[in-house]
Write a protein that holds these residues in place. Structure first.
Motif, PDB file in Angstrom:
ATOM      1  N   LYS A  66      22.366  36.733  13.267  1.00  0.00           N
ATOM      2  CA  LYS A  66      21.307  37.740  13.409  1.00  0.00           C
ATOM      3  C   LYS A  66      21.907  39.044  12.914  1.00  0.00           C
ATOM      4  N   ILE A  67      21.293  39.560  11.852  1.00  0.00           N
ATOM      5  CA  ILE A  67      21.852  40.730  11.176  1.00  0.00           C
ATOM      6  C   ILE A  67      20.830  41.864  11.222  1.00  0.00           C
ATOM      7  N   ASN A  68      21.313  43.050  11.549  1.00  0.00           N
ATOM      8  CA  ASN A  68      20.425  44.213  11.591  1.00  0.00           C
ATOM      9  C   ASN A  68      21.164  45.401  10.985  1.00  0.00           C
ATOM     10  N   GLU A  69      20.585  45.951   9.913  1.00  0.00           N
ATOM     11  CA  GLU A  69      21.162  47.100   9.217  1.00  0.00           C
ATOM     12  C   GLU A  69      22.646  46.900   8.913  1.00  0.00           C
ATOM     13  N   GLY A  70      22.956  45.731   8.388  1.00  0.00           N
ATOM     14  CA  GLY A  70      24.327  45.453   7.945  1.00  0.00           C
ATOM     15  C   GLY A  70      25.306  45.084   9.046  1.00  0.00           C
ATOM     16  N   ILE A  71      24.806  44.988  10.271  1.00  0.00           N
ATOM     17  CA  ILE A  71      25.677  44.626  11.405  1.00  0.00           C
ATOM     18  C   ILE A  71      25.324  43.216  11.883  1.00  0.00           C
ATOM     19  N   ILE A  72      26.322  42.399  12.102  1.00  0.00           N
ATOM     20  CA  ILE A  72      26.092  41.058  12.676  1.00  0.00           C
ATOM     21  C   ILE A  72      25.945  41.236  14.187  1.00  0.00           C
ATOM     22  N   GLU A  73      24.697  41.186  14.630  1.00  0.00           N
ATOM     23  CA  GLU A  73      24.456  41.417  16.060  1.00  0.00           C
ATOM     24  C   GLU A  73      24.767  40.179  16.878  1.00  0.00           C
ATOM     25  N   LYS A  74      24.512  38.999  16.262  1.00  0.00           N
ATOM     26  CA  LYS A  74      24.761  37.753  16.995  1.00  0.00           C
ATOM     27  C   LYS A  74      25.215  36.687  16.013  1.00  0.00           C
ATOM     28  N   ALA A  75      26.207  35.910  16.411  1.00  0.00           N
ATOM     29  CA  ALA A  75      26.690  34.806  15.576  1.00  0.00           C
ATOM     30  C   ALA A  75      26.816  33.562  16.447  1.00  0.00           C
ATOM     31  N   ASN A  76      26.200  32.483  15.992  1.00  0.00           N
ATOM     32  CA  ASN A  76      26.288  31.192  16.694  1.00  0.00           C
ATOM     33  C   ASN A  76      26.681  30.112  15.701  1.00  0.00           C
ATOM     34  N   PHE A  77      27.128  28.993  16.213  1.00  0.00           N
ATOM     35  CA  PHE A  77      27.517  27.905  15.316  1.00  0.00           C
ATOM     36  C   PHE A  77      27.346  26.571  16.017  1.00  0.00           C
ATOM     37  N   ILE A  78      27.283  25.517  15.200  1.00  0.00           N
ATOM     38  CA  ILE A  78      27.434  24.144  15.689  1.00  0.00           C
ATOM     39  C   ILE A  78      28.304  23.415  14.672  1.00  0.00           C
ATOM     40  N   THR A  79      28.945  22.358  15.091  1.00  0.00           N
ATOM     41  CA  THR A  79      29.746  21.557  14.168  1.00  0.00           C
ATOM     42  C   THR A  79      29.835  20.125  14.674  1.00  0.00           C
ATOM     43  N   ASP A  80      30.031  19.200  13.728  1.00  0.00           N
ATOM     44  CA  ASP A  80      30.321  17.821  14.129  1.00  0.00           C
ATOM     45  C   ASP A  80      31.811  17.534  13.896  1.00  0.00           C
ATOM     46  N   GLY A  81      32.573  18.611  13.720  1.00  0.00           N
ATOM     47  CA  GLY A  81      33.997  18.464  13.392  1.00  0.00           C
ATOM     48  C   GLY A  81      34.888  18.280  14.616  1.00  0.00           C
ATOM     49  N   CYS A  82      36.167  18.351  14.362  1.00  0.00           N
ATOM     50  CA  CYS A  82      37.193  18.086  15.385  1.00  0.00           C
ATOM     51  C   CYS A  82      37.309  19.257  16.370  1.00  0.00           C
ATOM     52  N   GLY A  83      38.196  19.104  17.345  1.00  0.00           N
ATOM     53  CA  GLY A  83      38.401  20.140  18.349  1.00  0.00           C
ATOM     54  C   GLY A  83      38.842  21.458  17.736  1.00  0.00           C
ATOM     55  N   ALA A  84      39.717  21.403  16.735  1.00  0.00           N
ATOM     56  CA  ALA A  84      40.183  22.634  16.089  1.00  0.00           C
ATOM     57  C   ALA A  84      39.024  23.353  15.412  1.00  0.00           C
ATOM     58  N   THR A  85      38.068  22.600  14.922  1.00  0.00           N
ATOM     59  CA  THR A  85      36.906  23.196  14.266  1.00  0.00           C
ATOM     60  C   THR A  85      36.011  23.894  15.283  1.00  0.00           C
ATOM     61  N   VAL A  86      35.856  23.270  16.441  1.00  0.00           N
ATOM     62  CA  VAL A  86      35.067  23.908  17.509  1.00  0.00           C
ATOM     63  C   VAL A  86      35.732  25.237  17.889  1.00  0.00           C
ATOM     64  N   ALA A  87      37.044  25.216  18.045  1.00  0.00           N
ATOM     65  CA  ALA A  87      37.768  26.446  18.395  1.00  0.00           C
ATOM     66  C   ALA A  87      37.660  27.473  17.269  1.00  0.00           C
ATOM     67  N   ALA A  88      37.778  27.023  16.015  1.00  0.00           N
ATOM     68  CA  ALA A  88      37.711  27.951  14.872  1.00  0.00           C
ATOM     69  C   ALA A  88      36.308  28.559  14.760  1.00  0.00           C
ATOM     70  N   GLY A  89      35.275  27.761  14.995  1.00  0.00           N
ATOM     71  CA  GLY A  89      33.910  28.287  14.957  1.00  0.00           C
ATOM     72  C   GLY A  89      33.703  29.317  16.061  1.00  0.00           C
ATOM     73  N   SER A  90      34.154  28.996  17.253  1.00  0.00           N
ATOM     74  CA  SER A  90      34.038  29.931  18.381  1.00  0.00           C
ATOM     75  C   SER A  90      34.750  31.241  18.058  1.00  0.00           C
ATOM     76  N   GLN A  91      35.982  31.108  17.597  1.00  0.00           N
ATOM     77  CA  GLN A  91      36.789  32.298  17.324  1.00  0.00           C
ATOM     78  C   GLN A  91      36.154  33.156  16.229  1.00  0.00           C
ATOM     79  N   THR A  92      35.646  32.500  15.193  1.00  0.00           N
ATOM     80  CA  THR A  92      35.023  33.243  14.089  1.00  0.00           C
ATOM     81  C   THR A  92      33.810  34.020  14.584  1.00  0.00           C
ATOM     82  N   THR A  93      32.958  33.382  15.386  1.00  0.00           N
ATOM     83  CA  THR A  93      31.769  34.098  15.876  1.00  0.00           C
ATOM     84  C   THR A  93      32.186  35.288  16.742  1.00  0.00           C
ATOM     85  N   MET A  94      33.209  35.106  17.552  1.00  0.00           N
ATOM     86  CA  MET A  94      33.656  36.213  18.410  1.00  0.00           C
ATOM     87  C   MET A  94      34.219  37.362  17.576  1.00  0.00           C
TER      88      MET A  94
END
Ligand code: FES
Length: 146
Positions: A66-94
């Motif tokens: 969710k982007i507003n005026e060039g700012i990422i206000e909210k970032a979410n993800f899903i993956t069917d990947g491994c545990g490291a991918t779940v952690a990497a997706g979480s970390q990236t959104t944060m």
């Protein structure tokens, strides 16, 4: 085996599995794997852009921004990947929430890996999957809104 003993046995097995994962990755990654941050597809009106990407290993990730005026206000993800991918997706959104698109575009897989406290050699591509998915989502957003 009595129900009490069965519960205890299951608990021990779960603990063994978690201990193995901590040895393989680290405690922080396993915590994110067990309790992912920003997991799941938000409501449609909270999504400016969504993008799915398939990594080199065949696993996929999907980002919802969710982007507003060039700012990422909210970032979410899903993956069917491994545990490291779940952690990497979480970390990236944060790492990108509350930041500009330019900030997110400058991030590299190594930034995610460092924030996670390192990844084993055979899972470095998991941080790359998260970063590529993010960057492609931003590219798509820019095309959509130009
Ligand atoms: Fe495929 Fe992690 S993304 S093994």
């Amino acid at each position: 085996m009595s129900p009490d003993n069965l519960d205890k046995w299951v608990e021990e097995i779960q603990k063994e599995i978690i201990d193995e994962e901590i040895k393989r990755y680290n405690k922080y990654i396993v915590e994110l794997l067990l309790n992912p941050k920003n997991w799941g597809k938000p409501k449609d009106d909270e999504i400016s852009v969504l993008h799915a990407y398939e990594g080199s290993c065949g696993d996929t990730m999907q980002f919802f921004l969710k982007i507003n005026e060039g700012i990422i206000e909210k970032a979410n993800f899903i993956t069917d990947g491994c545990g490291a991918t779940v952690a990497a997706g979480s970390q990236t959104t944060m790492m990108v929430e509350g930041h500009t698109l330019e900030f997110a575009e400058r991030l590299r897989p190594i930034d995610v890996e460092n924030a996670l406290g390192g990844l084993p050699d055979d899972h470095k591509h998991c941080a790359e999957l998260a970063m590529r998915t993010l960057h492609r989502a931003i590219e798509k957003y820019k095309i959509q809104s130009s």
